[in-house]
Design a protein around this motif. Structure first.
Motif, PDB file in Angstrom:
ATOM      1  N   TYR A   1      16.925   3.567 134.108  1.00 32.29           N
ATOM      2  CA  TYR A   1      16.662   3.574 133.036  1.00 32.29           C
ATOM      3  C   TYR A   1      16.479   2.182 132.190  1.00 32.29           C
ATOM      4  CZ  TYR A   1      17.434   8.450 133.887  1.00 32.29           C
ATOM      5  OH  TYR A   1      17.373   9.882 134.421  1.00 32.29           O
ATOM      6  N   GLY A   2      17.563   1.373 132.640  1.00 31.12           N
ATOM      7  CA  GLY A   2      17.474   0.109 131.982  1.00 31.12           C
ATOM      8  C   GLY A   2      19.089  -0.326 131.975  1.00 31.12           C
TER       9      GLY A   2
ATOM     10  N   ALA B   1       8.307  -1.053 129.433  1.00 29.23           N
ATOM     11  CA  ALA B   1       9.181   0.212 129.418  1.00 29.23           C
ATOM     12  C   ALA B   1       8.746   1.474 129.948  1.00 29.23           C
ATOM     13  CB  ALA B   1       9.655   0.400 127.961  1.00 29.23           C
TER      14      ALA B   1
ATOM     15  N   GLU C   1      14.337   3.068 126.083  1.00 29.90           N
ATOM     16  CA  GLU C   1      13.773   1.557 126.329  1.00 29.90           C
ATOM     17  C   GLU C   1      12.465   1.306 125.430  1.00 29.90           C
ATOM     18  OE1 GLU C   1      14.254  -1.102 129.297  1.00 29.90           O
ATOM     19  OE2 GLU C   1      15.968  -0.348 128.099  1.00 29.90           O
TER      20      GLU C   1
END
Length: 781
Positions: A129-130, A426, A413
């Motif tokens: 996800y980041g 994103a 994001e």
């Protein structure tokens, strides 16, 4: 203070005493005057710096935090403040922990939920996800836990549902946020089973009449599949994993009425470029359609802290904002129906199943469901086992069980993006559910990009179950570049409504995204309005969200030139195809189409092929095709009289008094409405309102054939004048709060039901002018 101390109340809870304790809880609630909508100051652990929650007069919290991650801590704290029972129940259902609290009657639903939990590596999960996904989820759940801890000090803050049912909220773990996958919108194993059952009759081609495939496609039975082994009960656990918690009275079954998960699909979004608007700025609109519930599925919040200033809606049990805007960009989503799942059918061998010519054992996991009960979960190499017979095993493979596929969590994001490039970057991380995203920014740019992980199927199309013997394997996932993209399109607008919107030259043979889309009528209505509007206003977008024009009805009536020859048909002959709540023609048309014409045409088709018709409604595109034929038109005319008689039975003999809204109503019902709420009894019951429209109008008000009551649509809506952020409007029915003691529990319902929006204020000045109360939070050492 409580007549019974909180902890003692918990200790006295027993299975046999549940009803008695529920009554005790009611008495307790009646003696409490909880000041939950007043100014307050709390000291909480886990907060880095002082923070503030400013609740405006519509119930929207504006969160001001001193650090970036404190914003998510306070978002979690505030979600618990307004929606604690809802998110606690969401967590229990999603993790499969109902039976431990509510009794062994929920064990099968727990088993279903646990089958569809994410069970993979958490390092890979968070990284998908980041860089700061885990930190965000940790801050959010610490905020929830801080509010739960506050209830120990101030038990009057406990929502009344906990006392009605005699239990207490539980603390959250960060993993809970992403391991639960059953809050997504799933596809398409239900229709795989329906096709298999037609294929068993030798009538597979008939399936394309009930659900037309787009782009045009002809499927076939995969080699090695015996479709006759695929029976109705194969997907009972799959459906149960998605089902809401049913708090039936004690003399009724605890679990019933398994939902068709497809009925929740729907949404509209669009964005108009500055040179086609009256403001000279982009206008973006979004209204996701889901099943209506109390409290609302969506929750609106505003997060402002260093590095973040975003407002909009998300699901209350998740951090972030999935539909809304920040200081530079606005964004909105609808479902983009990528086929992300398959049903695998295995030949049983011994205690396992056949794979590549050898016996492979099932993976068996035993877990505790309550103090007294353990149940087993079984898995194949492809996924959870949902059904077994003496000869076969059935399992579901789903992309949304892979790392990075927690529904809607990926918005953490893109909500922080500052331009289209960052927004698209994103979306490359977005997994599930697959979405159409529209975009606009303060520089005047607009764009569109679908996002979602979709598997590579080299030797089949995903439309039927496949043998699990190794011949039908996913070959990874396609890159997001395989999906279309628009940036400042020449037409000056773009938008989606879940229908087939792939470019005409899209290489579907190479990228088999999916072939099952929503009916095109909402999309066609959006397009005809936006194409003919070269000076689009905010009011135009608001009106389009409220629109009850049925393109389907219009096109159907154009194919029936002799309607005026009968009394029944004459009511429709001059009708404008607007499904207004006060329309007699709309009432008659809905009864006729839903209960008479569509079933009759389906029976006609099935008889022609000597087949048993599917239980679902005939595709509306097929209905139009049949109305181009003499037999189809004859059936249409011949069913009018029976529909007239039924409408007379439902609404009375005088058609001048028929009103669609008298049949078609929205009934927001709390899931515990059947219990005695004592002094809160009046507050918890919400007014019933007449509605117009149906599932094919942009103002989506879908219903089932057996009842005309509204079951789904847009409780949350948003329209934004991009850059002039205080000129944004929204709805969220029935209200922001889930606590019946709050004045924000049902405060937004009447305006929503009468097609009104409220102002979604954003600037500090506008927030101050519309403040209802303020909660100050201080860090506790």
């Amino acid at each position: 203070m409580w007549p019974i101390p909180y902890r003692v109340f918990r200790q006295r809870k027993t299975r046999k005493g549940a009803q008695r304790l529920t009554l005790a809880g009611i008495l307790i609630c009646a003696n409490v005057n909880a000041a939950i909508d007043d100014n307050a100051r709390y000291t909480v652990r886990g907060l880095e710096k002082p923070a503030r929650i400013v609740v405006d007069r519509w119930g929207v919290p504006h969160i001001y935090a001193g650090t970036h991650y404190d914003a998510f801590f306070v978002q979690g704290f505030n979600a618990a403040r307004d929606r604690l029972w809802q998110i606690d129940l969401w967590r229990k259902r999603g993790l499969g922990q109902l039976s431990a609290t509510f009794g062994e009657g929920y064990a099968e639903q727990d088993r279903a939920a646990r089958l569809f939990l994410y069970r993979g590596d958490m390092y890979s999960e968070w990284l998908a996800y980041g860089n700061d996904a885990k930190r965000i989820a940790t801050a959010f759940t610490e905020g929830i836990n801080a509010y739960i801890g506050l209830i120990d000090e101030k038990p009057e803050l406990l929502p009344p549902e906990f006392r009605l049912l005699g239990y207490a909220p539980e603390r959250w773990h960060p993993d809970d946020v992403v391991r639960i996958r059953s809050n997504g919108l799933w596809r398409n194993v239900i229709t795989e089973v329906e096709r298999a059952q037609l294929a068993c009759q030798g009538k597979l081609s008939l399936s394309a009449k009930w659900k037309q495939l787009e782009p045009t496609w002809e499927t076939r039975v995969p080699d090695g599949l015996d479709p006759c082994v695929v029976t109705d009960e194969v997907l009972d656990l799959y459906r149960l994993a998605k089902a809401p918690v049913n708090f039936a009275p004690p003399d009724e079954a605890a679990l019933q009425d398994l939902p068709d998960v497809r009925t929740s699909l729907g949404s509209n979004n669009w964005v108009v470029a500055p040179d086609r608007t009256s403001t000279g700025r982009p206008i973006l609109a979004d209204d996701p359609h889901r099943g209506h519930a109390v409290p609302s599925l969506r929750y609106i919040a505003h997060l402002k802290a260093p590095g973040i200033n975003v407002i909009g809606a998300g699901e209350p049990g998740l951090p972030g904002i999935s539909i809304g805007h920040n200081e530079r960009i606005a964004f909105g989503l609808t479902i983009f129906p990528i086929d992300q799942e398959d049903l695998y059918v295995y030949t049983r061998l011994g205690e396992g199943y056949e794979y590549q010519g050898r016996e492979v054992p099932l993976d068996v996991v035993t877990e505790s469901f309550s103090d007294t009960q353990e149940l087993t979960l079984k898995f194949t190499r492809h996924g959870p086992v949902v059904h077994e017979t003496e000869t076969h095993v059935f399992a579901v493979r789903a992309a949304w069980l892979e790392p990075g596929m927690s529904p809607y969590f990926g918005s953490i994001e893109y909500m922080r993006a500052g331009n289209f490039r960052e927004f698209i970057a994103a979306l490359n991380r977005w997994g599930a559910p697959a979405e159409n995203q529209v975009y606009a920014d303060i520089d005047g740019n607009i764009g569109y990009k679908p996002a979602g992980r979709f598997p590579v199927r080299r030797n089949w199309d995903g439309l039927l179950p496949v043998p699990g013997d190794g011949r039908y394997e996913w070959q990874g996932y396609f890159d997001m570049d395989a999906l279309p993209e628009e940036f400042n399109p020449e037409r000056g607008f773009t938008g989606t409504a879940n229908s087939m919107n792939l470019p005409p030259d899209y290489p579907i043979d190479q990228y088999r995204i999916g072939f099952e889309w929503s009916a095109p009528w909402r999309y066609k209505r959006l397009w005809e309005v936006l194409e003919n509007d070269t000076r689009h206003t905010l009011d135009d977008s608001l009106d389009l969200q409220r629109d009850y024009t049925s393109v389907l009805a219009r096109q159907m009536l154009e194919r029936l030139p002799n309607l005026a020859d009968t009394e029944a048909g004459s009511l429709l002959a001059d009708w404008d195809a607007e499904l207004a709540a006060d329309s007699a023609a709309a009432a008659f048309w809905s009864v006729w189409y839903t209960r008479h014409l569509n079933p009759a045409l389906g029976t006609h088709l099935a008889k022609l092929d000597s087949a048993t018709a599917p239980k679902s409604a005939l595709d509306s595109l097929t209905v139009l095709d049949l109305l181009n034929t003499d037999p189809g038109r004859d059936i249409a005319y011949n069913t009018l009289q029976a529909a007239w008689m039924e409408t007379s039975e439902l609404l009375g003999p005088n058609p001048r008094r028929w009103r669609w809204g008298d049949l078609h109503q929205i009934r927001f019902k709390h899931p515990l409405l059947h219990l005695d709420w004592g002094d809160l009894d009046k507050a918890v019951k919400l007014k019933t309102y007449p509605r117009g429209g149906d599932a094919n109008t942009t103002n989506n008000t879908g219903y089932r054939r057996e009842s005309f009551d509204v079951r789904g649509g847009a409780s949350f809506r948003m329209v934004v004048d991009v850059g002039n952020w205080d000129e944004a409007y929204a709805t969220n029915a029935p209200g922001q709060s889930g606590d019946p003691r709050s004045k924000f529990y049902g405060n937004l319902l009447e305006n929503w039901a009468t097609e009104d929006h409220f102002r979604l204020v954003y600037s500090d000045r506008a927030v101050r002018r519309n403040t209802a109360f303020v909660i100050e939070l201080e860090p506790r050492p």
